[in-house]
Design a protein around this motif. Structure first.
Motif, PDB file in Angstrom:
ATOM      1  N   GLN A  81      58.669  66.070  17.100  1.00 40.55           N
ATOM      2  CA  GLN A  81      58.931  65.216  18.127  1.00 40.55           C
ATOM      3  C   GLN A  81      58.446  63.890  17.908  1.00 40.55           C
ATOM      4  OE1 GLN A  81      61.601  65.480  20.158  1.00 40.55           O
ATOM      5  NE2 GLN A  81      62.107  67.053  18.820  1.00 40.55           N
ATOM      6  N   HIS A  87      56.961  62.592  15.307  1.00 39.64           N
ATOM      7  CA  HIS A  87      57.544  61.788  14.150  1.00 39.64           C
ATOM      8  C   HIS A  87      58.631  60.999  14.515  1.00 39.64           C
ATOM      9  CE1 HIS A  87      54.624  63.711  11.747  1.00 39.64           C
ATOM     10  NE2 HIS A  87      54.656  62.745  10.710  1.00 39.64           N
ATOM     11  N   TYR A  88      59.705  61.702  15.317  1.00 34.92           N
ATOM     12  CA  TYR A  88      60.847  61.097  15.484  1.00 34.92           C
ATOM     13  C   TYR A  88      60.690  59.630  16.556  1.00 34.92           C
ATOM     14  CZ  TYR A  88      63.850  64.865  13.975  1.00 34.92           C
ATOM     15  OH  TYR A  88      64.264  65.776  13.284  1.00 34.92           O
ATOM     16  N   ASN A  89      59.467  59.754  17.176  1.00 30.87           N
ATOM     17  CA  ASN A  89      59.275  58.331  17.789  1.00 30.87           C
ATOM     18  C   ASN A  89      59.067  57.232  17.102  1.00 30.87           C
ATOM     19  OD1 ASN A  89      59.137  59.554  20.150  1.00 30.87           O
ATOM     20  ND2 ASN A  89      57.068  59.984  20.169  1.00 30.87           N
ATOM     21  N   PHE A  90      58.803  57.273  15.664  1.00 32.98           N
ATOM     22  CA  PHE A  90      58.696  56.319  14.546  1.00 32.98           C
ATOM     23  C   PHE A  90      59.966  56.317  13.764  1.00 32.98           C
ATOM     24  CE2 PHE A  90      54.689  57.643  15.918  1.00 32.98           C
ATOM     25  CZ  PHE A  90      54.132  56.607  16.606  1.00 32.98           C
ATOM     26  N   PRO A  91      60.954  55.198  13.578  1.00 29.85           N
ATOM     27  CA  PRO A  91      62.080  55.337  12.969  1.00 29.85           C
ATOM     28  C   PRO A  91      61.754  55.532  11.320  1.00 29.85           C
ATOM     29  CG  PRO A  91      62.255  53.346  14.370  1.00 29.85           C
ATOM     30  CD  PRO A  91      60.856  54.098  14.204  1.00 29.85           C
ATOM     31  N   GLU A  92      60.398  55.005  10.817  1.00 31.86           N
ATOM     32  CA  GLU A  92      60.124  55.017   9.554  1.00 31.86           C
ATOM     33  C   GLU A  92      59.659  56.462   9.058  1.00 31.86           C
ATOM     34  OE1 GLU A  92      56.679  53.866  11.687  1.00 31.86           O
ATOM     35  OE2 GLU A  92      58.625  53.165  11.490  1.00 31.86           O
ATOM     36  N   LYS A  93      59.522  57.400  10.208  1.00 26.15           N
ATOM     37  CA  LYS A  93      58.778  58.693   9.959  1.00 26.15           C
ATOM     38  C   LYS A  93      59.843  59.863  10.431  1.00 26.15           C
ATOM     39  CE  LYS A  93      53.973  57.604  10.491  1.00 26.15           C
ATOM     40  NZ  LYS A  93      52.913  57.903  11.201  1.00 26.15           N
ATOM     41  N   GLU A  94      61.251  59.372  10.418  1.00 29.01           N
ATOM     42  CA  GLU A  94      62.276  60.121  10.689  1.00 29.01           C
ATOM     43  C   GLU A  94      62.364  61.319   9.692  1.00 29.01           C
ATOM     44  OE1 GLU A  94      66.952  60.309  11.799  1.00 29.01           O
ATOM     45  OE2 GLU A  94      65.923  58.536  12.156  1.00 29.01           O
ATOM     46  N   LYS A  95      62.389  61.305   8.282  1.00 32.65           N
ATOM     47  CA  LYS A  95      62.428  62.255   7.455  1.00 32.65           C
ATOM     48  C   LYS A  95      61.428  63.179   7.503  1.00 32.65           C
ATOM     49  CE  LYS A  95      62.892  62.652   2.399  1.00 32.65           C
ATOM     50  NZ  LYS A  95      63.172  61.959   1.167  1.00 32.65           N
ATOM     51  N   ASN A 138      62.369  65.310  10.330  1.00 34.45           N
ATOM     52  CA  ASN A 138      63.500  66.310  10.025  1.00 34.45           C
ATOM     53  C   ASN A 138      62.947  67.549   9.182  1.00 34.45           C
ATOM     54  OD1 ASN A 138      65.539  65.131  10.912  1.00 34.45           O
ATOM     55  ND2 ASN A 138      65.864  63.837   9.200  1.00 34.45           N
TER      56      ASN A 138
END
Length: 104
Positions: free
Chosen positions: A59, A61-69, A72
């Motif tokens: 959760q 990492h999902y706050n930062f678009p560049e860390k979405e991978k 996941n």
């Protein structure tokens, strides 16, 4: 996740209570029969703790678009650790059941 904590934790406490009763009644020779069952439940709690940590990281990492991978990947790890915790609970239940039949 809370359910996995409760499920495995309550089972471990029940085994510890049963072992305490055996020790109180001077049946200490039967104590190590249930050590494997206790280990399954304890490791199930430990995996639930790790799953909770990975869920938090996912959760975050999902706050930062560049860390979405990365988010996941942490989500996948969370799911795997939850499934492993469920498997350990089932193994603990089977082990406990078979050990109770040895006492009868």
């Amino acid at each position: 996740l809370k359910f996995l904590f409760l499920l495995n934790g309550a089972a471990a406490i029940a085994i510890l209570t049963f072992l305490g009763n055996l020790a109180k009644n001077d049946q200490t020779d039967k104590l190590n029969i249930f050590s494997c069952s206790l280990a399954f439940f304890s490791y199930g709690v430990l995996l639930a703790v790790f799953a909770s940590g990975f869920s938090y990281l996912s959760q975050w990492h999902y706050n930062f678009p560049e860390k979405e991978k990365a988010g996941n990947w942490y989500r996948v790890l969370t799911i795997l650790f939850c499934l492993a915790s469920c498997v350990l609970f089932m193994e603990g239940m089977l082990s406990t059941s078979s050990n109770l039949h040895k006492l009868i």
